[in-house]
Write a protein that holds these residues in place. Structure first.
Motif, PDB file in Angstrom:
ATOM      1  N   SER A 225      -7.144  -2.169 -13.985  1.00  0.00           N
ATOM      2  CA  SER A 225      -6.072  -1.517 -14.343  1.00  0.00           C
ATOM      3  C   SER A 225      -5.222  -1.426 -15.782  1.00  0.00           C
ATOM      4  O   SER A 225      -4.795  -0.577 -16.618  1.00  0.00           O
ATOM      5  CB  SER A 225      -5.218  -0.940 -13.766  1.00  0.00           C
ATOM      6  OG  SER A 225      -5.719  -1.339 -12.299  1.00  0.00           O
TER       7      SER A 225
ATOM      8  N   LEU B 263       4.436   0.384 -12.415  1.00  0.00           N
ATOM      9  CA  LEU B 263       4.527   1.107 -13.659  1.00  0.00           C
ATOM     10  C   LEU B 263       5.613   1.568 -13.892  1.00  0.00           C
ATOM     11  O   LEU B 263       6.028   1.744 -14.606  1.00  0.00           O
ATOM     12  CB  LEU B 263       3.184   2.397 -13.930  1.00  0.00           C
ATOM     13  CG  LEU B 263       3.426   3.023 -15.133  1.00  0.00           C
ATOM     14  CD1 LEU B 263       3.374   1.543 -16.234  1.00  0.00           C
ATOM     15  CD2 LEU B 263       1.550   3.665 -14.888  1.00  0.00           C
ATOM     16  N   THR B 264       5.820   2.423 -13.102  1.00  0.00           N
ATOM     17  CA  THR B 264       7.464   3.228 -12.556  1.00  0.00           C
ATOM     18  C   THR B 264       8.891   1.623 -12.820  1.00  0.00           C
ATOM     19  O   THR B 264       9.329   2.249 -13.725  1.00  0.00           O
ATOM     20  CB  THR B 264       7.676   4.028 -11.529  1.00  0.00           C
ATOM     21  OG1 THR B 264       6.377   4.982 -11.254  1.00  0.00           O
ATOM     22  CG2 THR B 264       8.686   4.928 -11.519  1.00  0.00           C
TER      23      THR B 264
ATOM     24  N   TYR C 119      -2.281  -7.569  -1.607  1.00  0.00           N
ATOM     25  CA  TYR C 119      -2.859  -6.814  -1.639  1.00  0.00           C
ATOM     26  C   TYR C 119      -2.251  -5.734  -2.324  1.00  0.00           C
ATOM     27  O   TYR C 119      -0.998  -5.859  -1.548  1.00  0.00           O
ATOM     28  CB  TYR C 119      -3.320  -6.179  -0.386  1.00  0.00           C
ATOM     29  CG  TYR C 119      -4.506  -4.890  -0.241  1.00  0.00           C
ATOM     30  CD1 TYR C 119      -6.009  -4.562  -0.438  1.00  0.00           C
ATOM     31  CD2 TYR C 119      -3.245  -3.448  -0.249  1.00  0.00           C
ATOM     32  CE1 TYR C 119      -6.159  -3.393  -0.849  1.00  0.00           C
ATOM     33  CE2 TYR C 119      -3.672  -2.559  -0.120  1.00  0.00           C
ATOM     34  CZ  TYR C 119      -5.357  -2.335  -0.340  1.00  0.00           C
ATOM     35  OH  TYR C 119      -5.499  -1.475  -0.599  1.00  0.00           O
TER      36      TYR C 119
ATOM     37  N   ARG D  71       1.409   2.220  -9.173  1.00  0.00           N
ATOM     38  CA  ARG D  71       2.074   3.598  -9.969  1.00  0.00           C
ATOM     39  C   ARG D  71       4.124   2.435  -9.929  1.00  0.00           C
ATOM     40  O   ARG D  71       4.280   2.952 -10.644  1.00  0.00           O
ATOM     41  CB  ARG D  71       1.873   4.585  -8.682  1.00  0.00           C
ATOM     42  CG  ARG D  71       0.457   5.054  -9.130  1.00  0.00           C
ATOM     43  CD  ARG D  71       1.145   7.175  -8.924  1.00  0.00           C
ATOM     44  NE  ARG D  71       0.672   7.013  -7.416  1.00  0.00           N
ATOM     45  CZ  ARG D  71      -0.215   7.149  -6.751  1.00  0.00           C
ATOM     46  NH1 ARG D  71      -1.172   6.781  -7.228  1.00  0.00           N
ATOM     47  NH2 ARG D  71       0.305   6.899  -4.846  1.00  0.00           N
TER      48      ARG D  71
ATOM     49  N   SER E  38      -2.974  -1.618  -3.958  1.00  0.00           N
ATOM     50  CA  SER E  38      -3.181  -0.241  -3.639  1.00  0.00           C
ATOM     51  C   SER E  38      -2.925  -0.018  -4.997  1.00  0.00           C
ATOM     52  O   SER E  38      -1.979   0.361  -5.786  1.00  0.00           O
ATOM     53  CB  SER E  38      -3.002   0.479  -2.645  1.00  0.00           C
ATOM     54  OG  SER E  38      -1.906   1.214  -2.593  1.00  0.00           O
ATOM     55  N   SER E  39      -3.662   1.501  -4.661  1.00  0.00           N
ATOM     56  CA  SER E  39      -3.090   2.665  -6.428  1.00  0.00           C
ATOM     57  C   SER E  39      -1.546   2.624  -6.210  1.00  0.00           C
ATOM     58  O   SER E  39      -1.020   2.445  -6.708  1.00  0.00           O
ATOM     59  CB  SER E  39      -3.962   3.633  -6.543  1.00  0.00           C
ATOM     60  OG  SER E  39      -5.443   3.318  -6.578  1.00  0.00           O
ATOM     61  N   ALA E  40      -1.376   3.727  -4.398  1.00  0.00           N
ATOM     62  CA  ALA E  40       0.192   3.663  -4.987  1.00  0.00           C
ATOM     63  C   ALA E  40       1.725   2.711  -5.545  1.00  0.00           C
ATOM     64  O   ALA E  40       2.671   2.991  -5.932  1.00  0.00           O
ATOM     65  CB  ALA E  40       0.178   3.417  -3.240  1.00  0.00           C
TER      66      ALA E  40
ATOM     67  N   ASP F 106       0.799  -1.089   0.183  1.00  0.00           N
ATOM     68  CA  ASP F 106       0.363  -0.292  -0.339  1.00  0.00           C
ATOM     69  C   ASP F 106       0.530   1.046   0.074  1.00  0.00           C
ATOM     70  O   ASP F 106       1.474   1.249  -0.351  1.00  0.00           O
ATOM     71  CB  ASP F 106      -1.140  -0.034   1.267  1.00  0.00           C
ATOM     72  CG  ASP F 106       0.271  -0.013   2.660  1.00  0.00           C
ATOM     73  OD1 ASP F 106       0.750  -0.027   2.126  1.00  0.00           O
ATOM     74  OD2 ASP F 106      -0.713  -0.627   3.559  1.00  0.00           O
ATOM     75  N   GLY F 107       0.132   1.875   0.545  1.00  0.00           N
ATOM     76  CA  GLY F 107       0.983   3.625  -0.005  1.00  0.00           C
ATOM     77  C   GLY F 107       1.683   3.715   1.111  1.00  0.00           C
ATOM     78  O   GLY F 107       3.444   4.406   0.924  1.00  0.00           O
ATOM     79  N   LEU F 108       1.457   3.122   2.107  1.00  0.00           N
ATOM     80  CA  LEU F 108       2.966   2.818   3.386  1.00  0.00           C
ATOM     81  C   LEU F 108       3.818   2.276   3.101  1.00  0.00           C
ATOM     82  O   LEU F 108       5.142   2.238   3.373  1.00  0.00           O
ATOM     83  CB  LEU F 108       2.652   2.286   5.116  1.00  0.00           C
ATOM     84  CG  LEU F 108       1.187   3.515   5.058  1.00  0.00           C
ATOM     85  CD1 LEU F 108       0.687   2.962   6.367  1.00  0.00           C
ATOM     86  CD2 LEU F 108       1.259   5.243   5.700  1.00  0.00           C
TER      87      LEU F 108
END
Lengths: 230, 107
Positions: free
Chosen positions: B91, B62-63, B52, B59, B54-56, B21-23
């Motif tokens: 996605s 993808l990067t 799991y 990304r 998340s969107s973060a 996740d973002g964290l």
């Protein structure tokens, strides 16, 4: 967001998504808003605001909910007010919930973005009288470099096969959702790449939710329109 | 989230387990940057124990794929569990990223 937004701190910092979407929504020559679906700009600016918060590592999303990662201010008054609203909500809500909340604040977002683009000397503010009485405010372009650069970058991405970076994927997603992409890139070369555009547009969750909100509203309006001539 | 790095002859495998996740994303991004900076041309992300994303996290994936390609290499994603495959499908990542069934197929 009840207090007026102030321009961002640094005029040479990169454009935020909110600024970029509004800039691309304005016609280069006339400074008027390009035609968009009902509430298209409202949801696109709301999505841009969430995308700015996401790339500032303040929020994260999944298909179920939007969560706050970090309550620390970003230094951007527009983002910090939105972050405060999200952080003080009694429970985590979905992306579509927050899109609805911030879409209803379109005038605040639009005004703030216009002020910033004028402060950056990308747009000028022009007052005109219509029928000698009514005031009409327009925002003609002063410096078109930003628009040209982003369009060149997105055009290469659409016509080529390179992977996008997350920022460009978000931008294409928001522009496609609000039907602006088709206005900006309106010729046969881009029409032939509709599959590629659809693939790029799917890559960002906020963009997908913006598209869903705009399409749902359009369907509801079609259903609610009375049949004429009965 | 845990990241386990294994060096193969021509590839670096990062096995991810838990929640991305973002964290957790910044740590993975840092690890991927270190792998690419070390000159590894084949980056394999083993997602078999990933629960799991998340969107973060997407990304970061993808990067990683874009950076690897820019560096003249590739990033390959292997052993996607059903929930992760579902997110990739939603996605459009299944069509733009290099996906293979397991680590052996990516080496």
């Amino acid at each position: 967001m009840t207090t007026p937004a102030t321009p961002s701190a640094h005029p040479h910092s990169p454009l935020s998504f909110v600024e970029e979407i509004l800039l691309l929504a304005l016609d280069d020559t006339t400074g008027a808003l390009r035609p968009m679906p009902v509430m298209g700009l409202d949801y696109a600016l709301a999505g841009a605001l969430l995308a700015d918060l996401a790339l500032a590592n303040r929020i994260d999303t999944d298909p179920q909910q939007l969560v706050v990662l970090d309550r620390a201010p970003t230094g951007d008054p527009l983002l910090d007010r939105a972050l405060g609203q999200i952080a003080t909500a009694p429970a985590p809500q979905s992306v579509s919930h927050w899109l609805g909340v911030f879409a209803s604040e379109r005038s605040t977002l639009e005004r703030a973005a216009l002020e910033r683009l004028v402060a950056r000397r990308i747009l000028a503010q022009q007052e005109k009288k219509f029928l000698w009485v009514f005031g009409v405010r327009r925002y003609p372009t002063v410096d078109n470099q930003e628009r040209v650069e982003v369009r060149t970058r997105l055009s290469a991405l659409i016509l080529g096969d390179e992977l996008p970076d997350p920022r460009d994927a978000i931008l294409i997603s928001l522009l496609t959702a609000s039907h602006l992409l088709a206005r900006i890139f309106d010729d046969a070369r881009y029409h032939a790449r509709s599959e590629r555009i659809a693939t790029l547009a799917r890559m960002d969750l906020v963009g997908r939710e913006v598209a869903a909100a705009i399409d749902t509203l359009a369907r509801v309006l079609r259903t609610a329109t009375p049949v004429m001539g009965m | 989230m845990e990241i386990t790095k294994t060096q193969h002859a021509t590839a670096t495998v990062l096995a991810l387990s838990g929640r991305l996740d973002g964290l957790a994303s910044p740590a993975l991004e840092k690890e991927i940057d270190a792998v690419l900076a070390a000159g590894s041309k084949v980056l394999v992300l083993d997602l078999s124990a990933l629960a799991y994303v998340s969107s973060a996290g997407l990304r970061v994936f993808l990067t990683a794929a874009k950076k690897s390609k820019t560096a003249g290499g590739r990033a390959t994603f292997v052993a996607l569990p059903a929930p992760i495959r579902e997110v990739f499908e939603l996605s459009g990542f299944l069509t733009v990223l290099d996906i293979r069934p397991d680590v052996a197929a990516a080496l």
